[in-house]
Design a protein around this motif. Structure first.
Motif, PDB file in Angstrom:
ATOM      1  N   ILE A 144       0.968  -1.173  -0.065  1.00 31.62           N
ATOM      2  CA  ILE A 144      -0.012   0.256   0.066  1.00 31.62           C
ATOM      3  C   ILE A 144       0.840   1.127  -0.011  1.00 31.62           C
ATOM      4  O   ILE A 144       0.561   2.363  -0.922  1.00 31.62           O
ATOM      5  CB  ILE A 144      -0.957  -0.077   1.419  1.00 31.62           C
ATOM      6  N   PHE A 145       1.940   1.259   0.873  1.00 37.16           N
ATOM      7  CA  PHE A 145       2.651   2.475   1.117  1.00 37.16           C
ATOM      8  C   PHE A 145       3.586   2.641  -0.192  1.00 37.16           C
ATOM      9  O   PHE A 145       3.820   3.931  -0.656  1.00 37.16           O
ATOM     10  CB  PHE A 145       3.214   2.397   2.382  1.00 37.16           C
ATOM     11  N   LEU A 146       4.143   1.780  -1.008  1.00 40.52           N
ATOM     12  CA  LEU A 146       4.879   1.906  -1.813  1.00 40.52           C
ATOM     13  C   LEU A 146       4.378   1.516  -3.165  1.00 40.52           C
ATOM     14  O   LEU A 146       5.012   1.534  -4.255  1.00 40.52           O
ATOM     15  CB  LEU A 146       6.237   0.662  -1.786  1.00 40.52           C
ATOM     16  N   SER A 147       2.960   1.472  -3.302  1.00 42.81           N
ATOM     17  CA  SER A 147       2.297   1.405  -4.778  1.00 42.81           C
ATOM     18  C   SER A 147       2.484   2.794  -5.540  1.00 42.81           C
ATOM     19  O   SER A 147       2.899   3.650  -4.648  1.00 42.81           O
ATOM     20  CB  SER A 147       0.856   0.893  -4.476  1.00 42.81           C
ATOM     21  N   PRO A 148       2.287   2.732  -6.814  1.00 44.83           N
ATOM     22  CA  PRO A 148       2.912   3.935  -7.542  1.00 44.83           C
ATOM     23  C   PRO A 148       1.827   5.116  -7.192  1.00 44.83           C
ATOM     24  O   PRO A 148       2.107   6.227  -7.412  1.00 44.83           O
ATOM     25  CB  PRO A 148       2.330   3.338  -9.017  1.00 44.83           C
ATOM     26  N   ASN A 165       8.137   2.393  -9.094  1.00 41.55           N
ATOM     27  CA  ASN A 165       7.603   0.993  -8.752  1.00 41.55           C
ATOM     28  C   ASN A 165       8.444   0.479  -8.167  1.00 41.55           C
ATOM     29  O   ASN A 165       9.156  -0.615  -8.599  1.00 41.55           O
ATOM     30  CB  ASN A 165       7.175   0.405 -10.217  1.00 41.55           C
ATOM     31  N   PHE A 166       8.228   0.447  -6.616  1.00 40.93           N
ATOM     32  CA  PHE A 166       9.536  -0.080  -5.812  1.00 40.93           C
ATOM     33  C   PHE A 166       9.124  -2.027  -5.767  1.00 40.93           C
ATOM     34  O   PHE A 166      10.113  -2.493  -5.878  1.00 40.93           O
ATOM     35  CB  PHE A 166       8.970   0.217  -4.485  1.00 40.93           C
ATOM     36  N   MET A 167       7.763  -2.266  -5.974  1.00 42.86           N
ATOM     37  CA  MET A 167       7.617  -3.733  -5.927  1.00 42.86           C
ATOM     38  C   MET A 167       7.637  -4.550  -7.150  1.00 42.86           C
ATOM     39  O   MET A 167       7.649  -5.752  -7.131  1.00 42.86           O
ATOM     40  CB  MET A 167       6.292  -4.120  -5.528  1.00 42.86           C
ATOM     41  N   SER A 168       8.000  -3.850  -8.432  1.00 47.86           N
ATOM     42  CA  SER A 168       8.284  -4.292  -9.531  1.00 47.86           C
ATOM     43  C   SER A 168       9.684  -4.204 -10.047  1.00 47.86           C
ATOM     44  O   SER A 168      10.023  -5.154 -10.965  1.00 47.86           O
ATOM     45  CB  SER A 168       7.273  -3.673 -10.894  1.00 47.86           C
ATOM     46  N   PRO A 170      13.260  -5.189  -9.589  1.00 52.48           N
ATOM     47  CA  PRO A 170      14.227  -5.966  -8.701  1.00 52.48           C
ATOM     48  C   PRO A 170      15.262  -5.231  -7.806  1.00 52.48           C
ATOM     49  O   PRO A 170      15.832  -5.959  -6.854  1.00 52.48           O
ATOM     50  CB  PRO A 170      15.118  -6.569  -9.647  1.00 52.48           C
ATOM     51  N   ALA A 171      15.537  -3.909  -8.546  1.00 48.47           N
ATOM     52  CA  ALA A 171      16.780  -3.377  -7.768  1.00 48.47           C
ATOM     53  C   ALA A 171      16.298  -2.930  -6.220  1.00 48.47           C
ATOM     54  O   ALA A 171      17.097  -2.642  -5.394  1.00 48.47           O
ATOM     55  CB  ALA A 171      17.130  -2.116  -8.488  1.00 48.47           C
ATOM     56  N   TYR A 172      14.936  -2.610  -6.045  1.00 50.44           N
ATOM     57  CA  TYR A 172      14.534  -2.371  -4.780  1.00 50.44           C
ATOM     58  C   TYR A 172      14.062  -3.417  -3.784  1.00 50.44           C
ATOM     59  O   TYR A 172      13.757  -3.081  -2.766  1.00 50.44           O
ATOM     60  CB  TYR A 172      13.364  -1.258  -4.757  1.00 50.44           C
ATOM     61  N   PHE A 173      13.999  -4.606  -4.145  1.00 49.09           N
ATOM     62  CA  PHE A 173      13.767  -5.778  -3.333  1.00 49.09           C
ATOM     63  C   PHE A 173      14.155  -5.827  -2.106  1.00 49.09           C
ATOM     64  O   PHE A 173      13.599  -5.878  -0.967  1.00 49.09           O
ATOM     65  CB  PHE A 173      13.465  -7.057  -4.301  1.00 49.09           C
ATOM     66  N   ARG A 174      15.504  -5.756  -2.266  1.00 52.99           N
ATOM     67  CA  ARG A 174      16.505  -6.371  -1.019  1.00 52.99           C
ATOM     68  C   ARG A 174      16.320  -5.219   0.099  1.00 52.99           C
ATOM     69  O   ARG A 174      16.271  -5.381   1.229  1.00 52.99           O
ATOM     70  CB  ARG A 174      17.777  -6.343  -1.427  1.00 52.99           C
ATOM     71  N   SER A 175      16.163  -3.803  -0.688  1.00 49.43           N
ATOM     72  CA  SER A 175      16.248  -2.786   0.297  1.00 49.43           C
ATOM     73  C   SER A 175      14.945  -2.697   1.169  1.00 49.43           C
ATOM     74  O   SER A 175      14.879  -2.484   2.468  1.00 49.43           O
ATOM     75  CB  SER A 175      16.553  -1.434  -0.281  1.00 49.43           C
ATOM     76  N   VAL A 176      13.919  -3.023   0.328  1.00 48.55           N
ATOM     77  CA  VAL A 176      12.562  -2.779   1.097  1.00 48.55           C
ATOM     78  C   VAL A 176      12.378  -4.116   2.003  1.00 48.55           C
ATOM     79  O   VAL A 176      11.750  -4.016   3.111  1.00 48.55           O
ATOM     80  CB  VAL A 176      11.243  -3.012  -0.189  1.00 48.55           C
ATOM     81  N   TYR A 177      12.909  -5.284   1.646  1.00 49.04           N
ATOM     82  CA  TYR A 177      12.719  -6.519   2.641  1.00 49.04           C
ATOM     83  C   TYR A 177      13.451  -6.128   3.801  1.00 49.04           C
ATOM     84  O   TYR A 177      13.249  -6.443   5.002  1.00 49.04           O
ATOM     85  CB  TYR A 177      13.375  -7.544   1.801  1.00 49.04           C
ATOM     86  N   ILE A 178      14.678  -5.909   3.851  1.00 45.60           N
ATOM     87  CA  ILE A 178      15.671  -5.394   4.811  1.00 45.60           C
ATOM     88  C   ILE A 178      15.358  -4.633   5.792  1.00 45.60           C
ATOM     89  O   ILE A 178      15.186  -4.528   6.939  1.00 45.60           O
ATOM     90  CB  ILE A 178      17.168  -5.353   4.582  1.00 45.60           C
ATOM     91  N   LEU A 179      14.804  -3.458   5.305  1.00 45.90           N
ATOM     92  CA  LEU A 179      14.501  -2.268   6.047  1.00 45.90           C
ATOM     93  C   LEU A 179      13.093  -2.225   6.843  1.00 45.90           C
ATOM     94  O   LEU A 179      13.050  -2.107   7.962  1.00 45.90           O
ATOM     95  CB  LEU A 179      14.486  -0.856   5.212  1.00 45.90           C
ATOM     96  N   LEU A 257       8.062  -9.740 -11.698  1.00 47.43           N
ATOM     97  CA  LEU A 257       9.124  -8.768 -12.162  1.00 47.43           C
ATOM     98  C   LEU A 257      10.100  -8.818 -11.456  1.00 47.43           C
ATOM     99  O   LEU A 257      11.162  -8.225 -11.859  1.00 47.43           O
ATOM    100  CB  LEU A 257       8.595  -7.360 -12.593  1.00 47.43           C
ATOM    101  N   ASN A 258      10.103  -9.009  -9.982  1.00 45.43           N
ATOM    102  CA  ASN A 258      11.118  -8.822  -9.258  1.00 45.43           C
ATOM    103  C   ASN A 258      11.914 -10.441  -8.686  1.00 45.43           C
ATOM    104  O   ASN A 258      12.726 -10.381  -7.991  1.00 45.43           O
ATOM    105  CB  ASN A 258      10.907  -8.219  -7.743  1.00 45.43           C
ATOM    106  N   LEU A 259      11.469 -11.195  -9.465  1.00 43.93           N
ATOM    107  CA  LEU A 259      12.126 -12.658  -9.319  1.00 43.93           C
ATOM    108  C   LEU A 259      13.800 -12.623  -9.448  1.00 43.93           C
ATOM    109  O   LEU A 259      13.982 -13.271  -8.801  1.00 43.93           O
ATOM    110  CB  LEU A 259      11.344 -13.700 -10.343  1.00 43.93           C
TER     111      LEU A 259
END
Length: 314
Positions: A144-148, A165-168, A170-179, A257-259
């Motif tokens: 919800i918070f990171l949707s377009p 588009n954070f959730m699509s 791949p470059a942002y997946f690790r940052s979002v997951y860890i934070l 897209l983030n696989l």
């Protein structure tokens, strides 16, 4: 003569142990339920590890299935996607450990400096609360918070002119997951350090203040040495489970897209084992993962003991 001397000595030691158990039998009865549950749910299921070395068939059962040795381990190690999945898992765990390990310590040191009991309780409540939020709810909040059209992207769009588009990506997946993981778990993880700091004698801080030590010097020479053994144990346990990432959150955050960065060993085991029905292959991957964890636990414990004057997990 030596044998006759050894037998009474062994019997004396056994009698001493039996007397000790009889004397403290209530303590053993107290620990018995936990011991039984550990055996039933941790050790008995290890029988299923045999599946990794067999071509498992429902009709033949575990023992009746054909023994294939290391066939499925070789299949996984030579798979085209092995390096991608292994490195995704390792990077996600390693970055999470490096970034997440100091945060609970810093929070505990900050909480320890608060003198107003009411303010301290309210801050602790705010820090501990995220730990009790379901993983499903946390992932829903992230989407919800990171949707377009979410609030964070509205702010980004205001300054940059275009959303991300954070959730699509791949470059942002690790940052979002860890934070998001740090936000959820750091407060609760700080409890053990807060408890250790509670044992520090206030007279030590008073004496250091009289001698002219500032806040950072008192933390460095009084607080940190106090929690150093706890830090060592927590770090060893965290490093020992470096390949054991939670399946639920990674799987829920996955998109088509983030696989390239979100596909890790636990999600791959789920897809291969439960969705595809290849139980032997998935068991081999899971066992490989466990072996890596055990090796990491032994190595990190050895290194910490060398650096920490013999203090380690065991």
């Amino acid at each position: 003569m030596e044998q006759s001397y050894a037998m009474p000595k062994r019997q004396t030691r056994m009698r001493r142990n039996l007397d000790y158990i009889r004397k403290n039998q209530f303590l053993y009865w107290l620990i018995a339920p936990a011991f039984i549950l550990t055996v039933i749910f941790k050790y008995v299921p290890m029988y299923g590890v045999i599946i990794a070395f067999k071509d498992f068939s429902y009709n033949k059962g575990i023992m009746g299935s054909e023994w294939v040795g290391f066939k499925y381990f070789e299949k996984f190690l030579t798979a085209p996607n092995f390096e991608l999945i292994f490195m995704n898992t390792l990077k996600l765990s390693l970055y999470g450990l490096i970034l997440g390990f100091p945060v609970p310590i810093i929070l505990a040191l900050m909480l320890n400096q608060l003198r107003r009991a009411g303010a301290k309780k309210n801050i602790q409540l705010a820090l501990y609360a995220p730990n009790f939020i379901s993983v499903v709810v946390v992932v829903g909040m992230i989407f919800i918070f990171l949707s377009p059209v979410g609030p964070i992207n509205k702010l980004i769009e205001y300054f940059t002119g275009h959303p991300i588009n954070f959730m699509s990506d791949p470059a942002y997946f690790r940052s979002v997951y860890i934070l998001s993981g740090i936000w959820q778990a750091a407060g609760w993880s700080s409890i053990i350090y807060v408890a250790a700091l509670a044992g520090v004698d206030p007279e030590l801080h008073n004496a250091a203040t009289i001698d002219g030590a500032n806040l950072l010097q008192r933390i460095r020479h009084i607080d940190l040495p106090t929690i150093k053994p706890v830090m060592a144990i927590v770090f060893i346990l965290a490093a020992g489970g470096i390949m054991s990432i939670g399946f639920e959150k990674a799987f829920l955050m996955q998109t088509a897209l983030n696989l390239p960065t979100s596909e890790i060993l636990p999600t791959y085991v789920y897809k291969v084992g439960l969705k595809s029905g290849d139980y032997s292959y998935s068991a081999a991957i899971g066992l490989f993962n466990s072996v890596i964890n055990v090796i990491m636990l032994v190595v990190v414990n050895f290194v910490v003991k060398k650096l920490n004057e013999g203090e380690g997990l065991y």
